[in-house]
Design a protein around this motif. Structure first.
Motif, PDB file in Angstrom:
ATOM      1  N   VAL A  57       0.806  -1.439  -0.043  1.00  0.00           N
ATOM      2  CA  VAL A  57      -0.157  -0.014  -0.148  1.00  0.00           C
ATOM      3  C   VAL A  57       0.868   1.326  -0.186  1.00  0.00           C
ATOM      4  O   VAL A  57       0.616   2.414  -0.683  1.00  0.00           O
ATOM      5  CB  VAL A  57      -0.899   0.118   1.252  1.00  0.00           C
ATOM      6  N   PHE A  58       1.864   1.360   0.807  1.00  0.00           N
ATOM      7  CA  PHE A  58       2.741   2.359   1.148  1.00  0.00           C
ATOM      8  C   PHE A  58       3.279   2.553  -0.399  1.00  0.00           C
ATOM      9  O   PHE A  58       3.405   3.954  -1.034  1.00  0.00           O
ATOM     10  CB  PHE A  58       4.004   1.967   1.921  1.00  0.00           C
ATOM     11  N   CYS A  59       3.843   1.777  -1.060  1.00  0.00           N
ATOM     12  CA  CYS A  59       4.458   1.721  -2.365  1.00  0.00           C
ATOM     13  C   CYS A  59       3.491   2.227  -3.552  1.00  0.00           C
ATOM     14  O   CYS A  59       3.763   3.034  -4.599  1.00  0.00           O
ATOM     15  CB  CYS A  59       5.145   0.555  -2.875  1.00  0.00           C
ATOM     16  N   CYS A  60       2.178   1.730  -3.400  1.00  0.00           N
ATOM     17  CA  CYS A  60       1.424   2.135  -4.438  1.00  0.00           C
ATOM     18  C   CYS A  60       0.813   3.599  -4.232  1.00  0.00           C
ATOM     19  O   CYS A  60       0.251   4.380  -5.165  1.00  0.00           O
ATOM     20  CB  CYS A  60      -0.007   1.292  -4.138  1.00  0.00           C
ATOM     21  N   VAL A  61       1.067   4.118  -3.029  1.00  0.00           N
ATOM     22  CA  VAL A  61       0.807   5.627  -2.766  1.00  0.00           C
ATOM     23  C   VAL A  61       2.018   6.466  -3.013  1.00  0.00           C
ATOM     24  O   VAL A  61       2.116   7.482  -3.850  1.00  0.00           O
ATOM     25  CB  VAL A  61       0.291   5.795  -1.138  1.00  0.00           C
ATOM     26  N   LEU A  62       3.271   5.690  -2.751  1.00  0.00           N
ATOM     27  CA  LEU A  62       4.421   6.908  -2.921  1.00  0.00           C
ATOM     28  C   LEU A  62       5.053   6.915  -4.326  1.00  0.00           C
ATOM     29  O   LEU A  62       5.249   7.770  -4.743  1.00  0.00           O
ATOM     30  CB  LEU A  62       5.536   5.999  -2.095  1.00  0.00           C
ATOM     31  N   VAL A  85       5.868  10.679  -6.140  1.00  0.00           N
ATOM     32  CA  VAL A  85       7.201  10.871  -6.573  1.00  0.00           C
ATOM     33  C   VAL A  85       7.114  11.217  -8.313  1.00  0.00           C
ATOM     34  O   VAL A  85       7.772  11.949  -8.388  1.00  0.00           O
ATOM     35  CB  VAL A  85       8.374   9.487  -6.471  1.00  0.00           C
ATOM     36  N   LEU A  86       6.221  10.276  -8.935  1.00  0.00           N
ATOM     37  CA  LEU A  86       6.056  10.630 -10.260  1.00  0.00           C
ATOM     38  C   LEU A  86       5.775  11.955 -10.461  1.00  0.00           C
ATOM     39  O   LEU A  86       6.077  12.888 -11.347  1.00  0.00           O
ATOM     40  CB  LEU A  86       5.101   9.551 -11.114  1.00  0.00           C
ATOM     41  N   VAL A  87       4.658  12.834  -9.661  1.00  0.00           N
ATOM     42  CA  VAL A  87       4.056  14.041  -9.865  1.00  0.00           C
ATOM     43  C   VAL A  87       5.177  14.914  -9.329  1.00  0.00           C
ATOM     44  O   VAL A  87       5.329  15.943 -10.130  1.00  0.00           O
ATOM     45  CB  VAL A  87       2.894  13.966  -9.128  1.00  0.00           C
ATOM     46  N   VAL A  88       5.861  14.459  -8.378  1.00  0.00           N
ATOM     47  CA  VAL A  88       7.107  15.455  -8.030  1.00  0.00           C
ATOM     48  C   VAL A  88       8.081  15.689  -9.028  1.00  0.00           C
ATOM     49  O   VAL A  88       8.539  16.946  -9.196  1.00  0.00           O
ATOM     50  CB  VAL A  88       7.690  15.146  -6.735  1.00  0.00           C
ATOM     51  N   TYR A  89       8.120  14.837  -9.720  1.00  0.00           N
ATOM     52  CA  TYR A  89       9.310  14.900 -10.924  1.00  0.00           C
ATOM     53  C   TYR A  89       8.860  15.007 -12.225  1.00  0.00           C
ATOM     54  O   TYR A  89       9.493  15.101 -13.181  1.00  0.00           O
ATOM     55  CB  TYR A  89       9.972  13.404 -11.026  1.00  0.00           C
ATOM     56  N   GLY A  90       7.567  15.519 -12.254  1.00  0.00           N
ATOM     57  CA  GLY A  90       6.848  16.207 -13.363  1.00  0.00           C
ATOM     58  C   GLY A  90       5.928  15.402 -14.071  1.00  0.00           C
ATOM     59  O   GLY A  90       5.514  15.805 -15.279  1.00  0.00           O
ATOM     60  N   THR A  91       5.868  14.182 -13.973  1.00  0.00           N
ATOM     61  CA  THR A  91       4.988  13.330 -14.616  1.00  0.00           C
ATOM     62  C   THR A  91       3.319  14.045 -14.387  1.00  0.00           C
ATOM     63  O   THR A  91       2.936  14.572 -13.266  1.00  0.00           O
ATOM     64  CB  THR A  91       4.787  11.882 -14.114  1.00  0.00           C
TER      65      THR A  91
END
Length: 66
Positions: A5-10, A14-20
């Motif tokens: 669950v943690f990875c499915c959220v994290l 991270v993708l949004v933070v890096y511009g996705t």
């Protein structure tokens, strides 16, 4: 299960933070959730099969148990 669950959220965060895009991150989250659910189902089936194998005595066909 907590790590899944943690990875499915994290990962999407991270993708949004890096511009996705949000859509891409949401698609990734859904994909990860689907893979996690499938792995969980397969793991449960495997555990149940192993448990049943331990309970059931092994006998060869045609040979009575002693």
């Amino acid at each position: 299960m907590r790590w899944a669950v943690f990875c499915c959220v994290l990962v999407p965060v991270v993708l949004v933070v890096y511009g996705t895009s949000l859509g891409g991150a949401a698609g990734t989250a859904l994909g990860l959730a689907a893979v996690t659910a499938a792995c969980r189902v397969l793991l449960r089936r495997s555990e149940n099969g192993l448990r049943a194998e331990r309970v059931r005595p092994r006998t060869e066909p045609g040979h009575p148990r002693s």
